[in-house]
Design a protein around this motif. Sequence first.
Motif, PDB file in Angstrom:
ATOM      1  N   SER A  31       0.891  -1.118   0.243  1.00  0.00           N
ATOM      2  CA  SER A  31       0.625  -0.064   0.007  1.00  0.00           C
ATOM      3  C   SER A  31       0.922   1.231   0.173  1.00  0.00           C
ATOM      4  O   SER A  31       0.215   2.164  -0.665  1.00  0.00           O
ATOM      5  N   TYR A  32       1.895   1.131  -0.078  1.00  0.00           N
ATOM      6  CA  TYR A  32       2.618   2.166   0.916  1.00  0.00           C
ATOM      7  C   TYR A  32       3.271   2.749  -0.433  1.00  0.00           C
ATOM      8  O   TYR A  32       3.359   4.144  -1.063  1.00  0.00           O
ATOM      9  N   ILE A  33       3.714   1.283  -1.326  1.00  0.00           N
ATOM     10  CA  ILE A  33       4.625   1.317  -2.972  1.00  0.00           C
ATOM     11  C   ILE A  33       2.944   2.239  -3.896  1.00  0.00           C
ATOM     12  O   ILE A  33       3.922   2.776  -4.681  1.00  0.00           O
ATOM     13  N   LYS A  34       1.864   2.091  -3.457  1.00  0.00           N
ATOM     14  CA  LYS A  34       0.686   2.226  -4.754  1.00  0.00           C
ATOM     15  C   LYS A  34      -0.131   3.501  -3.613  1.00  0.00           C
ATOM     16  O   LYS A  34      -1.112   3.572  -4.579  1.00  0.00           O
ATOM     17  N   LEU A  35       0.342   4.423  -2.859  1.00  0.00           N
ATOM     18  CA  LEU A  35      -0.054   5.691  -2.630  1.00  0.00           C
ATOM     19  C   LEU A  35      -0.368   6.357  -3.305  1.00  0.00           C
ATOM     20  O   LEU A  35       0.576   6.845  -4.784  1.00  0.00           O
ATOM     21  N   GLU A  39      -2.966  10.598  -1.831  1.00  0.00           N
ATOM     22  CA  GLU A  39      -2.933  10.278  -0.750  1.00  0.00           C
ATOM     23  C   GLU A  39      -1.106  10.664   0.409  1.00  0.00           C
ATOM     24  O   GLU A  39      -1.237  11.012   1.199  1.00  0.00           O
ATOM     25  N   ILE A  40      -0.495  11.230  -0.306  1.00  0.00           N
ATOM     26  CA  ILE A  40       0.816  11.684  -0.906  1.00  0.00           C
ATOM     27  C   ILE A  40       1.150  12.598   0.284  1.00  0.00           C
ATOM     28  O   ILE A  40       1.539  13.233   0.776  1.00  0.00           O
ATOM     29  N   ILE A  41      -0.048  13.742  -0.442  1.00  0.00           N
ATOM     30  CA  ILE A  41       0.171  14.825   0.150  1.00  0.00           C
ATOM     31  C   ILE A  41      -0.711  15.526   1.288  1.00  0.00           C
ATOM     32  O   ILE A  41      -0.167  15.627   2.460  1.00  0.00           O
ATOM     33  N   GLU A  42      -1.732  13.947   1.744  1.00  0.00           N
ATOM     34  CA  GLU A  42      -2.113  14.168   2.464  1.00  0.00           C
ATOM     35  C   GLU A  42      -0.850  13.999   3.803  1.00  0.00           C
ATOM     36  O   GLU A  42      -1.265  14.199   5.240  1.00  0.00           O
ATOM     37  N   LYS A  43      -0.192  12.972   3.579  1.00  0.00           N
ATOM     38  CA  LYS A  43       0.510  12.449   4.491  1.00  0.00           C
ATOM     39  C   LYS A  43       1.976  13.828   5.350  1.00  0.00           C
ATOM     40  O   LYS A  43       2.241  13.525   6.086  1.00  0.00           O
ATOM     41  N   GLU A  53       8.588   9.179  -0.796  1.00  0.00           N
ATOM     42  CA  GLU A  53       7.414   9.224  -1.164  1.00  0.00           C
ATOM     43  C   GLU A  53       7.728  10.807  -1.805  1.00  0.00           C
ATOM     44  O   GLU A  53       6.270  11.022  -2.561  1.00  0.00           O
ATOM     45  N   TYR A  54       7.712  12.233  -1.362  1.00  0.00           N
ATOM     46  CA  TYR A  54       8.535  12.864  -1.868  1.00  0.00           C
ATOM     47  C   TYR A  54       8.823  12.187  -3.163  1.00  0.00           C
ATOM     48  O   TYR A  54       8.286  13.826  -4.338  1.00  0.00           O
TER      49      TYR A  54
END
Length: 296
Positions: A31-35, A39-43, A53-54
């Motif tokens: 799920s980390y790979i497929k964010l 979803e990354i912006i939310e993190k 993720e950046y």
Amino acid sequence: MKRKLIKMIGLTIMYMPQAFSENRILKNEDSYIKLSKNEIIEKIKRGKAAAEEYKKIGINKVTEEYLSDINTLLKEMKLTSLSEIKKQCKSIITSLIRINEGKGTLFNYKEIGIEITASNLEIVNNSIFLERQSRDLDLDTKLIKEIVLKTNRRIYCSIAAINEGNGTKYDYLNLGISNANCENLYDFNMFLKNKNIHTPNKIKNEINRLMKSLEKIFDGNGTLSNYKAVGINISKSKIKAVNSTINAVYERNKQYLNIEEIAEIAETISIVYFGANRKNKKDITAHSKHDVPCLA
């Protein structure tokens, strides 16, 4: 056979938590790979994004070195669009690099949440550069804030001491003034006492004004305004004789003459050659160079 079956069941039960745990890790990694970008912006908005993720959203300069600062600062900014996040990341990293190099601008400091005054900027930059060199690693925002706070406090205390006429060599060094020494310290302090100057640059300017006047006097080219600047009043008719005598004394000894000594020479010339009364010296307290608390 029955015992073997029971043993197998026991082993299965024993390793079931590990299997479930491994399965969860694989699932989380997947799920980390497929964010998605959103979803990354939310993190990022929560201050929890990882460096990888950046990179996934096109921001490659966020390394582990800058990650904590970037996450904290972006969380405080509450940005919502990817373009804003990219722009701020670039600005924050550039600011951190420049500050660590000792070349930070007011804008660079503001970008990482630190307000400093233009008058203190040069001294703060120098303090950070020296700290960076001594540690041999880049400073994060927490350390930078600590150094800025200590430097500002040191500047404030040194200015206060100088305004009171009690500045030490270290007080002048704190303001970036390196030519204060045990010979001229008393002159510096008396020249600046009660002038109520509140910025390092203005104190520097006043010291430069004093030294330029003294240099001209030592060279035998002092003007009436040069003498007045150091607190000595002499008439135009006497200045040539005073200049010549001071220059001769200075050339003979090749050492700094303090203002008291200059005033004494001017007064002696006035009395011996012009029959004047003792009134040329303007409230200059007698002192010895050796009595000045230079480094206290």
